[in-house]
Scaffold this motif. Structure first.
Motif, PDB file in Angstrom:
ATOM      1  N   VAL A  93      80.964 -54.334 -12.971  1.00  0.00           N
ATOM      2  CA  VAL A  93      81.718 -53.105 -13.236  1.00  0.00           C
ATOM      3  C   VAL A  93      82.675 -53.315 -14.402  1.00  0.00           C
ATOM      4  CG1 VAL A  93      83.452 -51.519 -12.298  1.00  0.00           C
ATOM      5  CG2 VAL A  93      81.496 -52.196 -10.896  1.00  0.00           C
ATOM      6  N   LEU A  94      83.306 -54.490 -14.430  1.00  0.00           N
ATOM      7  CA  LEU A  94      84.206 -54.802 -15.546  1.00  0.00           C
ATOM      8  C   LEU A  94      83.436 -54.789 -16.872  1.00  0.00           C
ATOM      9  CD1 LEU A  94      87.165 -55.668 -16.166  1.00  0.00           C
ATOM     10  CD2 LEU A  94      86.349 -58.040 -16.075  1.00  0.00           C
ATOM     11  N   ALA A  95      82.228 -55.350 -16.876  1.00  0.00           N
ATOM     12  CA  ALA A  95      81.411 -55.357 -18.094  1.00  0.00           C
ATOM     13  C   ALA A  95      81.019 -53.941 -18.505  1.00  0.00           C
ATOM     14  CB  ALA A  95      80.168 -56.218 -17.875  1.00  0.00           C
ATOM     15  N   LEU A  96      80.687 -53.090 -17.546  1.00  0.00           N
ATOM     16  CA  LEU A  96      80.367 -51.687 -17.847  1.00  0.00           C
ATOM     17  C   LEU A  96      81.573 -50.988 -18.459  1.00  0.00           C
ATOM     18  CD1 LEU A  96      78.340 -50.691 -14.645  1.00  0.00           C
ATOM     19  CD2 LEU A  96      77.430 -50.930 -16.945  1.00  0.00           C
ATOM     20  N   GLU A  97      82.746 -51.243 -17.899  1.00  0.00           N
ATOM     21  CA  GLU A  97      83.968 -50.628 -18.431  1.00  0.00           C
ATOM     22  C   GLU A  97      84.198 -51.061 -19.884  1.00  0.00           C
ATOM     23  OE1 GLU A  97      86.072 -48.460 -17.620  1.00  0.00           O
ATOM     24  OE2 GLU A  97      86.057 -48.189 -15.442  1.00  0.00           O
ATOM     25  N   ARG A  98      83.997 -52.351 -20.162  1.00  0.00           N
ATOM     26  CA  ARG A  98      84.223 -52.833 -21.516  1.00  0.00           C
ATOM     27  C   ARG A  98      83.243 -52.185 -22.498  1.00  0.00           C
ATOM     28  NH1 ARG A  98      87.938 -53.683 -19.368  1.00  0.00           N
ATOM     29  NH2 ARG A  98      89.136 -55.578 -18.966  1.00  0.00           N
ATOM     30  N   HIS A  99      82.020 -52.022 -22.097  1.00  0.00           N
ATOM     31  CA  HIS A  99      81.031 -51.410 -22.983  1.00  0.00           C
ATOM     32  C   HIS A  99      81.305 -49.918 -23.165  1.00  0.00           C
ATOM     33  CE1 HIS A  99      78.911 -55.201 -22.626  1.00  0.00           C
ATOM     34  NE2 HIS A  99      78.019 -54.783 -23.526  1.00  0.00           N
ATOM     35  N   LEU A 100      81.842 -49.293 -22.134  1.00  0.00           N
ATOM     36  CA  LEU A 100      82.201 -47.878 -22.265  1.00  0.00           C
ATOM     37  C   LEU A 100      83.381 -47.718 -23.225  1.00  0.00           C
ATOM     38  CD1 LEU A 100      81.838 -44.921 -21.305  1.00  0.00           C
ATOM     39  CD2 LEU A 100      83.440 -45.446 -19.439  1.00  0.00           C
ATOM     40  N   GLN A 101      84.336 -48.656 -23.155  1.00  0.00           N
ATOM     41  CA  GLN A 101      85.539 -48.571 -23.987  1.00  0.00           C
ATOM     42  C   GLN A 101      85.262 -48.896 -25.450  1.00  0.00           C
ATOM     43  OE1 GLN A 101      88.179 -51.307 -22.057  1.00  0.00           O
ATOM     44  NE2 GLN A 101      88.201 -50.147 -20.124  1.00  0.00           N
ATOM     45  N   TRP A 108      75.149 -51.222 -30.272  1.00  0.00           N
ATOM     46  CA  TRP A 108      75.295 -50.773 -28.877  1.00  0.00           C
ATOM     47  C   TRP A 108      75.224 -49.265 -28.803  1.00  0.00           C
ATOM     48  CZ3 TRP A 108      75.063 -50.844 -23.954  1.00  0.00           C
ATOM     49  CH2 TRP A 108      75.891 -50.038 -23.152  1.00  0.00           C
ATOM     50  N   THR A 109      74.350 -48.771 -27.942  1.00  0.00           N
ATOM     51  CA  THR A 109      74.277 -47.347 -27.646  1.00  0.00           C
ATOM     52  C   THR A 109      74.524 -47.181 -26.158  1.00  0.00           C
ATOM     53  OG1 THR A 109      72.651 -46.986 -29.392  1.00  0.00           O
ATOM     54  CG2 THR A 109      72.851 -45.280 -27.692  1.00  0.00           C
ATOM     55  N   SER A 110      75.575 -46.463 -25.840  1.00  0.00           N
ATOM     56  CA  SER A 110      75.960 -46.323 -24.442  1.00  0.00           C
ATOM     57  C   SER A 110      74.911 -45.546 -23.665  1.00  0.00           C
ATOM     58  CB  SER A 110      77.312 -45.601 -24.336  1.00  0.00           C
ATOM     59  OG  SER A 110      77.616 -45.343 -22.987  1.00  0.00           O
ATOM     60  N   PRO A 111      74.453 -46.080 -22.494  1.00  0.00           N
ATOM     61  CA  PRO A 111      73.535 -45.305 -21.651  1.00  0.00           C
ATOM     62  C   PRO A 111      74.182 -44.004 -21.217  1.00  0.00           C
ATOM     63  CG  PRO A 111      73.681 -47.592 -20.920  1.00  0.00           C
ATOM     64  CD  PRO A 111      74.768 -47.389 -21.919  1.00  0.00           C
ATOM     65  N   ILE A 112      73.373 -42.983 -21.095  1.00  0.00           N
ATOM     66  CA  ILE A 112      73.904 -41.672 -20.696  1.00  0.00           C
ATOM     67  C   ILE A 112      74.600 -41.749 -19.339  1.00  0.00           C
ATOM     68  CG2 ILE A 112      73.242 -39.303 -20.104  1.00  0.00           C
ATOM     69  CD1 ILE A 112      70.967 -39.552 -22.112  1.00  0.00           C
ATOM     70  N   ASP A 113      74.086 -42.601 -18.462  1.00  0.00           N
ATOM     71  CA  ASP A 113      74.597 -42.629 -17.087  1.00  0.00           C
ATOM     72  C   ASP A 113      75.610 -43.743 -16.844  1.00  0.00           C
ATOM     73  OD1 ASP A 113      72.901 -44.772 -17.316  1.00  0.00           O
ATOM     74  OD2 ASP A 113      71.935 -44.484 -15.357  1.00  0.00           O
ATOM     75  N   ILE A 114      76.228 -44.277 -17.900  1.00  0.00           N
ATOM     76  CA  ILE A 114      77.107 -45.437 -17.692  1.00  0.00           C
ATOM     77  C   ILE A 114      78.307 -45.103 -16.807  1.00  0.00           C
ATOM     78  CG2 ILE A 114      78.451 -45.052 -19.816  1.00  0.00           C
ATOM     79  CD1 ILE A 114      78.568 -48.155 -20.053  1.00  0.00           C
ATOM     80  N   GLU A 115      78.865 -43.906 -16.948  1.00  0.00           N
ATOM     81  CA  GLU A 115      80.000 -43.543 -16.101  1.00  0.00           C
ATOM     82  C   GLU A 115      79.570 -43.402 -14.648  1.00  0.00           C
ATOM     83  OE1 GLU A 115      82.156 -40.227 -17.573  1.00  0.00           O
ATOM     84  OE2 GLU A 115      82.615 -41.158 -19.499  1.00  0.00           O
TER      85      GLU A 115
END
Length: 956
Positions: A93-101, A108-115
């Motif tokens: 989850v921490l890694a997902l947050e960092r990639h979202l931020q 890097w292209t953020s996945p549509i469903d990352i949130e």
């Protein structure tokens, strides 16, 4: 002792296995078969690098692996424990947050469903934390890692309260109480470097460069990734290390990484020493490969000045050093154990790492095993005694929960190998200065218990453990083969042989899947090690099962204890409660009890003046009752728990004798004074603690007119001296002192009632003495109370069942605040103890009627209604003697006993109903096991009384 397996396939596989490791060393390649983790993969996925003003994620494949690995419920894998799933999910989850931020990063292209992924991950994490048993967690460093990750996630807006958080915070504070970031900046190496990611935001990573070795922070991908993320200066060696981990790990190119890389010394020494110790390596065929391995280990040990870590260059530890010493010794190298013994020794054991807070069971086994294979044992007797004492104490306390491997079979295997080596070296004339108790008592007792556990836990398939079964089956088979010759002269040996054959057949049948390892090994998270799994399977199948030196050693140790095994086994086999036990199980239980008998004789406090009772036959039965029930019903109980209950059983027997002789004869007219003395002695033990003041929990009917200020005469002073020692031993037992306040109050109350019931029995005996002196089968004309009232109260307390039940609960709860988790559980358990006490008193009276009548003791059969006469019996003229009169008397006694047995069986039905209900309510496993053990042992005593009167006759 034997040679390697005659199977060509096994020999060829061992040869190929050893050759492949030697080849890797020869080519300078790393050795590592550790499975990868979500946790470390998440950390390296957060590493980004700026080049010419452009920032890119360094390991996009690793982040892709995280996305693929997320489960439908939002979680990430929990390999073999709760903490695995928690750490994996938190880091992911921490890694997902960092990639979202950091969506601006170029590659890097953020996945549509990352949130949505973050939300589902958080929901799963909340659920896992709510269910987490913090205090049961064994993984090293979790009390540092999880609080740090909680802080990081909270900084991202994730507030995660959960019931275990206060306990986790307390553990973290204890761990970090002496921590200062400055400690990391110096040259002293520490295990904290391996978990460096936990100090993000606490330590200045710019001052940590000197801890890098071959580009890594103690061979930890997560710690190295954190260093790259937090350091203001880019480190190319750390980048190179992480890239090499991704490329060389067992991940098949998916970007995932293990918690440690490489693990050359660890995997090399564990596998080679295991094969060598099992005599599974054809040394002539493998000579060249073994020479390469020996030269490598000698060089690394020399570089570390006699100590080394799990990979060259990292912080040295006792475990890897011991395995290296053992491997080199088995390869005929001359090794000095001094550096290892001096570096890692503490007051009562050896630590894996210097400064470690909790010792490792397996590390101490490995150190002991290494020492026992060295020449010159006389100079090692002191550290050998230190280590074997620690291991035996840990086993007896039931604390064998290893830090580095989750399988109980692994710990049993190591301990069995150590004890076998110990007895073999002792039989060869070495180690003669070791305490007799260790050699003649502790070691054979534990070997018998390990053998029993292995035989009883083997699956019908021949395997042990959980799927995939191969690795744990190998652990158990290695242990059982090592133990096989120990009990060659008794009934258990054929069972051991059959078990070995079934396990060997299972492993051979599943030969192709030996590398399908289990999640058993512990780093930050649980991991698999296929290389080690294969080595253990090869050793298990290839090792011999005959050890003539062990057979000779055990023949000496069994010479005394084995006497009378058959006769005692025959008696206990005749009892209904043990009818399902196999002959070998009963025999080994009686043998186990013989070693407990020696421990009991040493541990029994000198309380009562008549020490001759200790030689009474009843005392030999005491240990057997506990070992036979434990083994027959596979109820977990530690040796310390068993010994404490054996002591209680012996003390109760002495209380009975003391009351029936000394008190009854000398204080017949002073029972009121003794009664008050009993009360005040019990109340003199304070029970107050943090929960509040200590209020008297027993109503004293004699409170008025007797105080502590009363001067006792010399005879009462002697009674005070005796009873105070008994009461003090019970109420000041370590397990009692750690129990909850409520449980201690109940124990003290029941102890008062137990002792006062003896005095009431004496009073009742005196009151009805004239009535019992009439014809031998007469009933009381004026009983002191109804049978129901007497047997449910005075008589039931007199059995000691209630106070012993509470004492046993103190042992099994091990300091837990609440013994039962609901009033229904507690009420049902106490109802069971009430039925049990009443039933066993009836059994006792059924068996001891004639003795009680001869000695003037009130018995259930003395109450009205048990003796009735047929017309023919009533027609016998007074004073008639001979066959007819004897037959009539016998018929009357039999009918009376049948009535009493009906009442006892009625109480049994109540006991069985209560136990059924209690099982349905599923109390804590340790509590239910404790209740089951106590109930069945007490029931066994009742059945023994029916079979024969075991009580010492008055005056003998």
């Amino acid at each position: 002792m034997g040679s390697c397996s005659d199977s060509p396939r096994t020999q060829d596989q061992v040869t190929g296995f050893v050759h492949s490791l030697a080849t890797k060393l020869q080519h300078g390649e790393s050795i590592s078969s550790m499975s990868t983790t979500i946790y470390d993969t998440a950390w390296i996925s957060m590493v980004s690098k700026e080049t010419n003003g452009v920032t890119e994620w360094l390991f996009p494949r690793s982040f892709g692996f995280l996305l693929e690995a997320q489960s439908s419920d939002g979680s990430w894998s929990a390999y073999n424990s709760q903490v695995d799933g928690i750490l994996n999910t938190m880091a992911a989850v921490l890694a997902l947050e960092r990639h979202l931020q950091f969506e601006h990063i170029r590659n890097w292209t953020s996945p549509i469903d990352i949130e949505d992924r973050i939300a589902r991950g958080r929901t799963s994490l909340e659920r896992q934390l709510m269910d987490w048993d913090v205090e049961a967690t064994q993984h090293v460093g979790f009390e540092v890692l999880i609080p740090a990750l909680l802080d990081m996630l909270e900084n991202d807006g994730h507030q995660l309260p959960f019931p275990g958080r206060p306990a986790l915070t307390a553990l973290n504070r204890r761990k970090m109480s002496k921590f200062d970031p400055v400690l990391l900046y110096g040259k002293t190496r520490s295990t904290l470097i391996h978990s460096l990611e936990a100090f993000t935001g606490i330590a200045d990573f710019n001052f940590l460069h000197h801890h890098l070795h071959n580009g890594s922070m103690m061979a930890s991908p997560a710690a190295t990734a954190a260093y790259l993320i937090e350091s203001s200066v880019w480190d190319s060696s750390a980048e190179k290390y992480l890239k090499s981990v991704v490329d060389q790990s067992t991940s098949d190119g998916d970007g995932s990484v293990p918690s440690a890389f490489p693990s050359t010394v660890f995997e090399l020494t564990w596998s080679i020493s295991t094969l060598l110790e099992a005599h599974a390596v054809p040394k002539d065929v493998c000579y060249e490969s073994l020479s390469i391995i020996r030269q490598f280990l000698e060089a690394e040990l020399s570089k570390g000045h006699g100590v080394l870590g799990f990979v060259p260059g990292v912080l040295e530890d006792a475990d890897d050093t011991a395995k290296t010493v053992l491997t080199l010794t088995l390869l005929d190298s001359a090794i000095d154990p001094g550096p290892m013994l001096n570096r890692f020794r503490t007051r009562d054991c050896f630590m894996t790492y210097v400064g470690e807070s909790d010792p490792s069971f397996s590390a101490n086994c490995n150190i002991l095993n290494a020492m026992l294979h060295l020449p010159g044992l006389q100079s090692l007797e002191d550290p050998i005694e230190l280590t074997i004492t620690f291991l035996c104490r840990t086993w007896s306390q039931g604390n064998v929960k290893d830090k580095w491997n989750l399988s109980s079979y692994y710990s049993m295997m190591l301990l069995a190998q150590c004890l076998v080596a110990l007895l073999v070296r002792w039989n060869q004339g070495h180690l003669q200065a070791l305490p007799d108790l260790l050699i003649r008592n502790e070691a054979p007792l534990i070997l018998a218990q390990i053998t029993t556990r292995l035989l009883q836990s083997q699956h019908d398939s021949g395997a042990w453990g959980a799927t995939p079964f191969n690795e744990e089956t190998a652990y158990a088979l290695i242990a059982l083969k090592a133990l096989a010759s120990a009990f060659k002269k008794i009934a258990i040996y054929p069972a051991v042989q059959t078990s070995v054959q079934r396990a060997t057949a299972y492993l051979e049948q599943h030969h192709s899947s030996w590398c399908n390892a289990s999640y058993l090994w512990v780093e930050k998270l649980t991991y698999r090690a296929p290389l080690l799994a294969e080595a253990y399977c090869l050793a298990a199948v290839g090792s011999p099962s005959e050890n003539f030196e062990l057979e000779n050693a055990m023949a000496k140790l069994l010479h005394g204890p084995a006497k009378g095994l058959g006769q005692q086994r025959k008696f206990f086999a005749s009892l209904e409660i043990l009818s399902a036990a196999s002959p070998w199980l009963l025999e080994v239980s009686v043998l186990e009890a013989s070693w407990f008998q020696d421990k009991l004789a040493r541990a029994l406090p000198e309380v009562f003046p008549n020490r001759s009772l200790l030689s009474h036959k009843f005392m030999t039965f005491v240990p057997i009752t506990w070992t036979t029930i434990k083994n027959t019903y596979c109820i977990p109980a530690t040796n310390d728990q068993l010994l404490s209950m054996m002591i209680v059983s012996a003390l109760v027997y002495q209380v009975d004798e003391y009351m029936e002789t000394t008190i009854s004869s000398k204080f017949e007219h002073r029972l009121e004074e003794v009664n008050r003395l009993v009360y005040e002695l019990c109340m003199a033990t304070p029970l107050c603690d943090a929960e509040g003041p200590d209020f008297d929990s027993v109503e004293d009917p004699h409170r008025n007119g007797y105080t502590n200020g009363t001067t006792l005469d010399e005879t009462l002073l002697e009674v005070q001296h005796v009873l105070s020692k008994f009461i003090t031993w019970i109420l000041n037992h370590q397990a009692v002192k750690k129990a909850s306040l409520g449980l201690r109050r109940d124990l003290r109350s029941s102890l008062v009632h137990f002792l006062q019931a003896h005095l009431d029995q004496i009073s009742d005996n005196k009151r009805i003495a004239s009535q019992l002196s009439s014809p031998p089968v007469s009933s009381l004309r004026a009983p002191p109370r109804s049978l129901f009232d007497w047997v449910q109260n005075t008589s039931a307390h007199h059995t000691s069942c209630f106070f012993a039940f509470y004492f046993h609960l103190c042992l099994t709860t091990n300091g837990a605040e609440d013994c039962f988790t609901s009033p229904e559980q507690e009420y049902t358990a106490l109802a069971a103890s009430r039925h049990l006490a009443t039933m066993c008193r009836m059994y006792n009276d059924w068996g001891s009627f004639q003795r009680d009548r001869d000695e003037g003791n009130l018995n259930c059969l003395d109450f009205p209604g048990f003796f009735t006469f047929t017309n023919a019996e009533s027609a016998q003229p007074a004073g008639v003697t001979g066959t007819a009169s004897g037959q009539a008397l016998g018929n009357q006694v039999r009918r009376a006993k049948d009535k009493l047995m009906w009442l006892a069986q009625y109480e049994r039905s109540g006991l069985e109903l209560a136990m059924t209900k209690l099982r349905e309510m599923a109390p804590r496993p340790c509590v239910l096991a404790g209740v089951e053990l106590f109930v069945k042992v007490t029931d066994l005593y009742g059945q023994m009384y029916v079979a024969r009167d075991l009580t010492s006759a008055l005056g003998k």
